[in-house]
Design a protein around this motif. Structure first.
Motif, PDB file in Angstrom:
ATOM      1  N   THR A  47       6.522  -9.892  -2.276  1.00 46.46           N
ATOM      2  CA  THR A  47       5.846  -9.506  -1.021  1.00 46.46           C
ATOM      3  C   THR A  47       5.585  -8.003  -0.851  1.00 46.46           C
ATOM      4  OG1 THR A  47       8.020  -9.464   0.025  1.00 46.46           O
ATOM      5  CG2 THR A  47       6.730 -11.472   0.336  1.00 46.46           C
ATOM      6  N   ALA A  48       5.792  -7.214  -1.891  1.00 49.05           N
ATOM      7  CA  ALA A  48       5.679  -5.746  -1.717  1.00 49.05           C
ATOM      8  C   ALA A  48       4.317  -5.349  -1.140  1.00 49.05           C
ATOM      9  CB  ALA A  48       5.933  -5.039  -3.037  1.00 49.05           C
ATOM     10  N   TYR A  49       3.242  -6.064  -1.508  1.00 45.63           N
ATOM     11  CA  TYR A  49       1.902  -5.680  -1.020  1.00 45.63           C
ATOM     12  C   TYR A  49       1.833  -5.680   0.511  1.00 45.63           C
ATOM     13  CZ  TYR A  49       1.172 -10.698  -0.366  1.00 45.63           C
ATOM     14  OH  TYR A  49       1.303 -11.991   0.048  1.00 45.63           O
ATOM     15  N   LYS A  50       2.707  -6.463   1.160  1.00 42.58           N
ATOM     16  CA  LYS A  50       2.696  -6.503   2.630  1.00 42.58           C
ATOM     17  C   LYS A  50       3.238  -5.208   3.246  1.00 42.58           C
ATOM     18  CE  LYS A  50       3.210 -11.484   3.037  1.00 42.58           C
ATOM     19  NZ  LYS A  50       4.140 -12.561   3.324  1.00 42.58           N
ATOM     20  N   TYR A  51       3.817  -4.348   2.403  1.00 37.81           N
ATOM     21  CA  TYR A  51       4.413  -3.098   2.888  1.00 37.81           C
ATOM     22  C   TYR A  51       3.547  -1.891   2.528  1.00 37.81           C
ATOM     23  CZ  TYR A  51       8.687  -5.884   3.505  1.00 37.81           C
ATOM     24  OH  TYR A  51       9.603  -6.822   3.897  1.00 37.81           O
ATOM     25  N   LEU A  52       2.327  -2.148   2.034  1.00 35.17           N
ATOM     26  CA  LEU A  52       1.460  -1.020   1.634  1.00 35.17           C
ATOM     27  C   LEU A  52       1.151  -0.090   2.806  1.00 35.17           C
ATOM     28  CD1 LEU A  52      -1.098  -2.530  -0.908  1.00 35.17           C
ATOM     29  CD2 LEU A  52       0.456  -0.610  -1.314  1.00 35.17           C
ATOM     30  N   ASP A  53       1.011  -0.661   4.011  1.00 40.04           N
ATOM     31  CA  ASP A  53       0.723   0.201   5.173  1.00 40.04           C
ATOM     32  C   ASP A  53       1.882   1.164   5.432  1.00 40.04           C
ATOM     33  OD1 ASP A  53       2.257  -2.023   5.809  1.00 40.04           O
ATOM     34  OD2 ASP A  53       1.622  -2.053   7.898  1.00 40.04           O
ATOM     35  N   ILE A  54       3.119   0.697   5.181  1.00 43.83           N
ATOM     36  CA  ILE A  54       4.279   1.585   5.373  1.00 43.83           C
ATOM     37  C   ILE A  54       4.270   2.666   4.281  1.00 43.83           C
ATOM     38  CG2 ILE A  54       6.808   1.722   5.468  1.00 43.83           C
ATOM     39  CD1 ILE A  54       6.786  -1.137   6.569  1.00 43.83           C
ATOM     40  N   ALA A  55       3.961   2.254   3.042  1.00 41.40           N
ATOM     41  CA  ALA A  55       3.897   3.242   1.950  1.00 41.40           C
ATOM     42  C   ALA A  55       2.877   4.330   2.295  1.00 41.40           C
ATOM     43  CB  ALA A  55       3.535   2.545   0.642  1.00 41.40           C
ATOM     44  N   LEU A  56       1.758   3.925   2.917  1.00 43.43           N
ATOM     45  CA  LEU A  56       0.715   4.898   3.259  1.00 43.43           C
ATOM     46  C   LEU A  56       1.190   5.928   4.281  1.00 43.43           C
ATOM     47  CD1 LEU A  56      -2.604   2.893   3.239  1.00 43.43           C
ATOM     48  CD2 LEU A  56      -2.128   5.063   2.089  1.00 43.43           C
ATOM     49  N   LYS A  57       2.088   5.480   5.180  1.00 44.42           N
ATOM     50  CA  LYS A  57       2.628   6.410   6.191  1.00 44.42           C
ATOM     51  C   LYS A  57       3.377   7.571   5.530  1.00 44.42           C
ATOM     52  CE  LYS A  57       5.413   4.607   9.152  1.00 44.42           C
ATOM     53  NZ  LYS A  57       6.158   3.775  10.065  1.00 44.42           N
ATOM     54  N   TYR A  58       3.968   7.284   4.373  1.00 44.43           N
ATOM     55  CA  TYR A  58       4.770   8.293   3.678  1.00 44.43           C
ATOM     56  C   TYR A  58       4.022   8.923   2.509  1.00 44.43           C
ATOM     57  CZ  TYR A  58       8.452   6.353   6.541  1.00 44.43           C
ATOM     58  OH  TYR A  58       9.200   5.951   7.615  1.00 44.43           O
ATOM     59  N   SER A  59       2.696   8.715   2.476  1.00 43.77           N
ATOM     60  CA  SER A  59       1.880   9.239   1.375  1.00 43.77           C
ATOM     61  C   SER A  59       1.043  10.416   1.830  1.00 43.77           C
ATOM     62  CB  SER A  59       0.920   8.150   0.890  1.00 43.77           C
ATOM     63  OG  SER A  59       1.630   7.064   0.375  1.00 43.77           O
ATOM     64  N   LYS A  60       0.592  11.182   0.851  1.00 49.63           N
ATOM     65  CA  LYS A  60      -0.394  12.250   1.097  1.00 49.63           C
ATOM     66  C   LYS A  60      -1.458  12.091   0.026  1.00 49.63           C
ATOM     67  CE  LYS A  60       2.624  15.088  -1.651  1.00 49.63           C
ATOM     68  NZ  LYS A  60       3.607  16.088  -1.776  1.00 49.63           N
ATOM     69  N   LYS A  61      -2.487  12.917   0.039  1.00 52.29           N
ATOM     70  CA  LYS A  61      -3.525  12.840  -0.993  1.00 52.29           C
ATOM     71  C   LYS A  61      -2.864  13.083  -2.353  1.00 52.29           C
ATOM     72  CE  LYS A  61      -8.220  14.700  -1.607  1.00 52.29           C
ATOM     73  NZ  LYS A  61      -8.549  14.042  -2.752  1.00 52.29           N
ATOM     74  N   GLY A  62      -3.075  12.163  -3.284  1.00 45.85           N
ATOM     75  CA  GLY A  62      -2.497  12.342  -4.629  1.00 45.85           C
ATOM     76  C   GLY A  62      -1.208  11.572  -4.874  1.00 45.85           C
ATOM     77  N   THR A  63      -0.602  11.031  -3.799  1.00 45.96           N
ATOM     78  CA  THR A  63       0.621  10.229  -3.998  1.00 45.96           C
ATOM     79  C   THR A  63       0.320   9.056  -4.936  1.00 45.96           C
ATOM     80  OG1 THR A  63       1.574  10.794  -1.847  1.00 45.96           O
ATOM     81  CG2 THR A  63       2.293   8.703  -2.809  1.00 45.96           C
ATOM     82  N   ILE A  64       1.263   8.771  -5.818  1.00 47.35           N
ATOM     83  CA  ILE A  64       1.123   7.610  -6.703  1.00 47.35           C
ATOM     84  C   ILE A  64       2.053   6.505  -6.194  1.00 47.35           C
ATOM     85  CG2 ILE A  64       1.486   6.716  -9.056  1.00 47.35           C
ATOM     86  CD1 ILE A  64      -0.868   8.637  -8.948  1.00 47.35           C
ATOM     87  N   ILE A  65       1.498   5.319  -6.029  1.00 45.73           N
ATOM     88  CA  ILE A  65       2.300   4.160  -5.601  1.00 45.73           C
ATOM     89  C   ILE A  65       2.397   3.198  -6.780  1.00 45.73           C
ATOM     90  CG2 ILE A  65       2.413   2.184  -4.019  1.00 45.73           C
ATOM     91  CD1 ILE A  65       0.771   3.823  -1.996  1.00 45.73           C
ATOM     92  N   HIS A  66       3.618   2.801  -7.119  1.00 47.98           N
ATOM     93  CA  HIS A  66       3.819   1.767  -8.143  1.00 47.98           C
ATOM     94  C   HIS A  66       4.182   0.478  -7.406  1.00 47.98           C
ATOM     95  CE1 HIS A  66       3.788   4.838 -11.216  1.00 47.98           C
ATOM     96  NE2 HIS A  66       4.726   5.500 -10.576  1.00 47.98           N
ATOM     97  N   LEU A  67       3.195  -0.412  -7.324  1.00 46.24           N
ATOM     98  CA  LEU A  67       3.374  -1.659  -6.580  1.00 46.24           C
ATOM     99  C   LEU A  67       3.601  -2.793  -7.584  1.00 46.24           C
ATOM    100  CD1 LEU A  67       2.880  -3.287  -3.827  1.00 46.24           C
ATOM    101  CD2 LEU A  67       0.548  -3.547  -4.634  1.00 46.24           C
ATOM    102  N   TYR A  68       4.635  -3.601  -7.360  1.00 44.44           N
ATOM    103  CA  TYR A  68       4.883  -4.746  -8.241  1.00 44.44           C
ATOM    104  C   TYR A  68       4.352  -6.013  -7.594  1.00 44.44           C
ATOM    105  CZ  TYR A  68       7.568  -1.698 -11.181  1.00 44.44           C
ATOM    106  OH  TYR A  68       7.926  -0.680 -12.035  1.00 44.44           O
TER     107      TYR A  68
END
Ligand SMILES: C[S@@+](CC[C@H](N)C(=O)[O-])C[C@H]1O[C@@H](n2cnc3c(N)ncnc32)[C@H](O)[C@@H]1O
Length: 237
Positions: free
Chosen positions: A174-195
């Motif tokens: 279910t990690a994809y359901k948390y992408l909005d939370i990951a975005l809150k802690y991201s800036k331009k250039g952040t790399i997200i490794h989603l499984y």
């Protein structure tokens, strides 16, 4: 038939799928002190196996060794997969020195430890299973690492300050359901490794976010017939 052996030369635990595997394990793996039979797939929010002790010592806590670091855990209480050791090394290779990294769903902290054994990063872990966080804290000390902090809590509820250079999301169901939370802690250039799993249209889910760009997808491990556990590397624009 697949089985896992978790631990070290001194003491290990075997996790088997079928009772018939017991004899072979006892004959070939003398360091195995307990044998646990899987009663079904991983379940619940802690993603644990239901396991039954069918041979040996009741105490199934072990210290697992891989790639020069140690991980203390009890497979009855927490998620851990020795098969993901190579994937942890791949992540450690991708991380860069001095990055600020967030590991959501961090378990007993194997990813963060693999990274910090190779790179000098500041890592924040979030994990909901109190037993896993207890082991994560012990594992940081066991490996004499300093820059890893473990937070006990639900990724949906924990409030953090600041932005991260890299965010790791190792909860394939279910990690994809948390992408909005990951975005809150991201800036331009952040790399997200989603499984995620290859049969779950994860790419479509990523496309729903205008500022996310899939830059690489990698097969991690086979999961079922024609299904792979995948890692999707995403750049935030
Ligand atoms: C697939 S396991 C991965 C654990 C660890 N990263 C590893 O590689 O061994 C997923 C972990 O996420 C935790 N978890 C599940 N939902 C969570 C949530 N909402 N917030 C924090 N942790 C969660 C589970 O307890 C489990 O330990």
């Amino acid at each position: 038939m697949a089985f896992d052996i978790i631990g070290s030369r001194e003491k290990a635990v075997a996790i088997i799928d079928k009772q018939e595997q017991l004899e072979k394990i006892l004959k070939n793996y003398k360091h195995v002190k307990s044998v646990l039979l899987k009663l079904g797939p991983r379940t619940g929010k802690y993603r644990k196996y239901k396991l039954k002790l069918i041979w040996g010592d009741k105490n199934t806590e072990v210290i697992h060794k891989e790639y020069g670091y140690k991980l203390k855990l009890d497979p009855k209480k927490v998620y851990f997969s020795p098969r993901e050791a190579n994937e942890r090394q791949r992540l450690a290779k991708l991380a860069k020195n001095n990055e600020k990294i967030l590991v959501m769903f961090s378990g007993i902290a194997p990813i963060s430890i693999a990274i910090n054994k190779k790179k000098n990063c500041k890592i924040t872990n979030i994990e909901i299973n109190p037993d896993a966080v207890k082991y994560a804290n012990e594992n940081v000390k066991l490996n004499k690492l300093k820059n890893i902090r473990n937070i006990l809590g639900n990724v949906k509820e924990v409030k953090l300050r600041g932005k991260f250079d890299r965010i790791i999301m190792p909860l394939p169901e279910t990690a994809y359901k948390y992408l909005d939370i990951a975005l809150k802690y991201s800036k331009k250039g952040t790399i997200i490794h989603l499984y995620g799993f290859s049969d779950k249209n994860i790419e479509e889910k990523i496309k729903k976010f205008d500022n996310l760009k899939l830059i690489r997808k990698t097969k991690v491990l086979p999961y079922g017939p024609w299904i792979y556990k995948m890692r999707y590397d995403i750049k935030v624009n």
